[in-house]
Design a protein around this motif. Sequence first.
Motif, PDB file in Angstrom:
ATOM      1  N   GLY A  27     -68.968  19.195  12.416  1.00 23.53           N
ATOM      2  CA  GLY A  27     -68.498  17.822  12.405  1.00 23.53           C
ATOM      3  C   GLY A  27     -67.460  17.507  11.344  1.00 23.53           C
ATOM      4  O   GLY A  27     -66.867  16.423  11.352  1.00 23.53           O
ATOM      5  N   TYR A  28     -67.213  18.434  10.422  1.00 22.77           N
ATOM      6  CA  TYR A  28     -66.289  18.174   9.305  1.00 22.77           C
ATOM      7  C   TYR A  28     -64.885  18.680   9.645  1.00 22.77           C
ATOM      8  O   TYR A  28     -64.729  19.782  10.182  1.00 22.77           O
ATOM      9  N   ARG A  29     -63.865  17.877   9.331  1.00 21.43           N
ATOM     10  CA  ARG A  29     -62.477  18.269   9.580  1.00 21.43           C
ATOM     11  C   ARG A  29     -61.945  19.067   8.385  1.00 21.43           C
ATOM     12  O   ARG A  29     -61.206  18.558   7.556  1.00 21.43           O
ATOM     13  N   GLY A  30     -62.329  20.310   8.324  1.00 16.98           N
ATOM     14  CA  GLY A  30     -61.948  21.164   7.205  1.00 16.98           C
ATOM     15  C   GLY A  30     -60.821  22.128   7.516  1.00 16.98           C
ATOM     16  O   GLY A  30     -60.407  22.898   6.642  1.00 16.98           O
ATOM     17  N   TRP A  31     -60.344  22.133   8.743  1.00 18.47           N
ATOM     18  CA  TRP A  31     -59.222  22.973   9.132  1.00 18.47           C
ATOM     19  C   TRP A  31     -57.980  22.103   9.332  1.00 18.47           C
ATOM     20  O   TRP A  31     -58.071  20.876   9.377  1.00 18.47           O
ATOM     21  N   THR A  32     -56.835  22.737   9.469  1.00 14.96           N
ATOM     22  CA  THR A  32     -55.573  22.016   9.689  1.00 14.96           C
ATOM     23  C   THR A  32     -54.913  22.533  10.953  1.00 14.96           C
ATOM     24  O   THR A  32     -54.724  23.740  11.105  1.00 14.96           O
ATOM     25  N   LYS A  33     -54.583  21.641  11.873  1.00 15.23           N
ATOM     26  CA  LYS A  33     -53.907  22.031  13.107  1.00 15.23           C
ATOM     27  C   LYS A  33     -52.473  21.515  13.096  1.00 15.23           C
ATOM     28  O   LYS A  33     -52.210  20.382  12.705  1.00 15.23           O
ATOM     29  N   ILE A  34     -51.565  22.385  13.507  1.00 18.86           N
ATOM     30  CA  ILE A  34     -50.140  22.056  13.514  1.00 18.86           C
ATOM     31  C   ILE A  34     -49.604  22.350  14.903  1.00 18.86           C
ATOM     32  O   ILE A  34     -49.598  23.505  15.335  1.00 18.86           O
ATOM     33  N   ARG A  35     -49.192  21.318  15.601  1.00 17.37           N
ATOM     34  CA  ARG A  35     -48.625  21.480  16.937  1.00 17.37           C
ATOM     35  C   ARG A  35     -47.102  21.459  16.862  1.00 17.37           C
ATOM     36  O   ARG A  35     -46.533  20.722  16.078  1.00 17.37           O
ATOM     37  N   ARG A  36     -46.484  22.244  17.699  1.00 20.23           N
ATOM     38  CA  ARG A  36     -45.023  22.230  17.772  1.00 20.23           C
ATOM     39  C   ARG A  36     -44.567  21.084  18.675  1.00 20.23           C
ATOM     40  O   ARG A  36     -45.139  20.856  19.733  1.00 20.23           O
ATOM     41  N   ARG A  37     -43.536  20.382  18.225  1.00 18.08           N
ATOM     42  CA  ARG A  37     -42.909  19.355  19.050  1.00 18.08           C
ATOM     43  C   ARG A  37     -41.403  19.590  19.027  1.00 18.08           C
ATOM     44  O   ARG A  37     -40.817  19.795  17.973  1.00 18.08           O
ATOM     45  N   ASP A  38     -40.780  19.554  20.184  1.00 13.65           N
ATOM     46  CA  ASP A  38     -39.347  19.788  20.291  1.00 13.65           C
ATOM     47  C   ASP A  38     -38.602  18.456  20.265  1.00 13.65           C
ATOM     48  O   ASP A  38     -39.081  17.451  20.783  1.00 13.65           O
ATOM     49  N   THR A  39     -37.420  18.445  19.662  1.00 12.23           N
ATOM     50  CA  THR A  39     -36.614  17.233  19.606  1.00 12.23           C
ATOM     51  C   THR A  39     -35.261  17.464  20.252  1.00 12.23           C
ATOM     52  O   THR A  39     -34.777  18.594  20.334  1.00 12.23           O
ATOM     53  N   THR A  40     -34.661  16.388  20.704  1.00 13.94           N
ATOM     54  CA  THR A  40     -33.335  16.467  21.300  1.00 13.94           C
ATOM     55  C   THR A  40     -32.611  15.142  21.108  1.00 13.94           C
ATOM     56  O   THR A  40     -33.259  14.085  20.997  1.00 13.94           O
ATOM     57  N   PRO A  79     -77.570  20.757  21.930  1.00 16.34           N
ATOM     58  CA  PRO A  79     -76.166  20.488  21.607  1.00 16.34           C
ATOM     59  C   PRO A  79     -75.869  20.785  20.137  1.00 16.34           C
ATOM     60  O   PRO A  79     -76.663  20.485  19.258  1.00 16.34           O
ATOM     61  N   PHE A  80     -74.706  21.383  19.898  1.00 13.22           N
ATOM     62  CA  PHE A  80     -74.279  21.762  18.556  1.00 13.22           C
ATOM     63  C   PHE A  80     -72.919  21.139  18.293  1.00 13.22           C
ATOM     64  O   PHE A  80     -72.014  21.223  19.128  1.00 13.22           O
ATOM     65  N   GLU A  81     -72.739  20.514  17.128  1.00  8.67           N
ATOM     66  CA  GLU A  81     -71.482  19.853  16.791  1.00  8.67           C
ATOM     67  C   GLU A  81     -70.548  20.839  16.101  1.00  8.67           C
ATOM     68  O   GLU A  81     -70.858  21.358  15.032  1.00  8.67           O
ATOM     69  N   PRO A  82     -69.389  21.117  16.684  1.00  7.99           N
ATOM     70  CA  PRO A  82     -68.475  22.102  16.089  1.00  7.99           C
ATOM     71  C   PRO A  82     -67.717  21.549  14.890  1.00  7.99           C
ATOM     72  O   PRO A  82     -67.594  20.341  14.714  1.00  7.99           O
ATOM     73  N   MET A  83     -67.201  22.448  14.061  1.00  9.57           N
ATOM     74  CA  MET A  83     -66.303  22.063  12.982  1.00  9.57           C
ATOM     75  C   MET A  83     -64.959  21.671  13.583  1.00  9.57           C
ATOM     76  O   MET A  83     -64.547  22.214  14.616  1.00  9.57           O
ATOM     77  N   LEU A  84     -64.260  20.724  12.943  1.00 11.57           N
ATOM     78  CA  LEU A  84     -63.041  20.158  13.512  1.00 11.57           C
ATOM     79  C   LEU A  84     -61.834  20.412  12.610  1.00 11.57           C
ATOM     80  O   LEU A  84     -61.971  20.945  11.514  1.00 11.57           O
ATOM     81  N   ALA A  85     -60.669  20.002  13.085  1.00 10.54           N
ATOM     82  CA  ALA A  85     -59.422  20.168  12.339  1.00 10.54           C
ATOM     83  C   ALA A  85     -58.695  18.835  12.250  1.00 10.54           C
ATOM     84  O   ALA A  85     -58.810  17.992  13.135  1.00 10.54           O
ATOM     85  N   GLN A  86     -57.973  18.649  11.163  1.00  9.90           N
ATOM     86  CA  GLN A  86     -57.132  17.468  11.010  1.00  9.90           C
ATOM     87  C   GLN A  86     -55.686  17.843  11.309  1.00  9.90           C
ATOM     88  O   GLN A  86     -55.253  18.954  11.024  1.00  9.90           O
TER      89      GLN A  86
END
Length: 323
Positions: free
Chosen positions: A200-213, A6-13
């Motif tokens: 295992g380190y959160r060195g990336w940034t993830k941005i999800r789109r969310r729609d509002t109404t 098993p290998f632990e992947p790098m993560l995103a915040q």
Amino acid sequence: MVLTPPFEPMLAQAAEYVPGSGVLASGFAAEQKFDGHRAILFTPAGPGGRLLLQTRRGSLVHDRFPDLVAAAEQLPDGLVLDGELVVWDTEAGQLSFEALQRRAAARSRTATALAAKTPAFFIAFDLLQQDGQELLARPYAERRALLENLFSEHALTAPWTLCPMTTDLAKAWEWLQSWTDVSGVEGILIKPLTSRYLPGYRGWTKIRRRDTTETIVGAITGTLTRPQLLASAATTRTAGCVRSAAPYRCARRRHGRLPSTSPRPPPGTRGRACASRRRGGVVTSWTPPSSTPAWWPRSAPTGPSTAAASSATRCASSGCAWT
């Protein structure tokens, strides 16, 4: 060092908006973020071995994706790829997270039958090992160049797909605005060009789109501090007043407290309901009408742009394409 499961992947915040050009002055890459399952792929070190497919948590699931195992002959030995597993629903003509979940739980004959109906694809976004030599200490820009060369040199085709990437902030902003209308694409990932791969380190940034109404909250179940269900009505130009009831995930559960900028939605008042695409339109947050969507950039990107490294992999067997 040879990488093995098993290998632990790098993560995103998680983040709510695209950073400004000043923050990213040292160089960055933006990748499209697909709504799938994170996976690490290992090809055998030599003849006679088999392809291994590991989940983010370390479980081996290659037996549930026989179509990927069958296509492993395209890949060279001693290779380790980081990427996203997605599934194409041939009947619906789009990516399907629900079909992916069914395939991840299938075994034996069921796995083979589902592979014919809902083929899987591996979207590679990082190269961790090549020819048995691990590349974790190499900067992202170098690993990406090697990954692109791998796809071109071996003429890789479906089910192997190169994740789209750009170094142009305006293009990344466009992806967040328009590409997330496509089923199966939920946002972007921001990665520093100089970053090493740190398991295992959160060195990336993830941005999800969310729609509002705009919505009118008529009633809730549960308490005001921890509502469970919202009964709301939204007014649209074409459909008039549309009523719905949807589960509501309180901000207190995500952040430990209710932010002062997001007051509780009292019945009979207007506000903005934020629905996540992955949850199928389920209401996940509420903000007062004076607020703007938190994920949206406050101003248009400025500054010089560099040419994007583009990829267009067409899945001939299923009709899907990413550009």
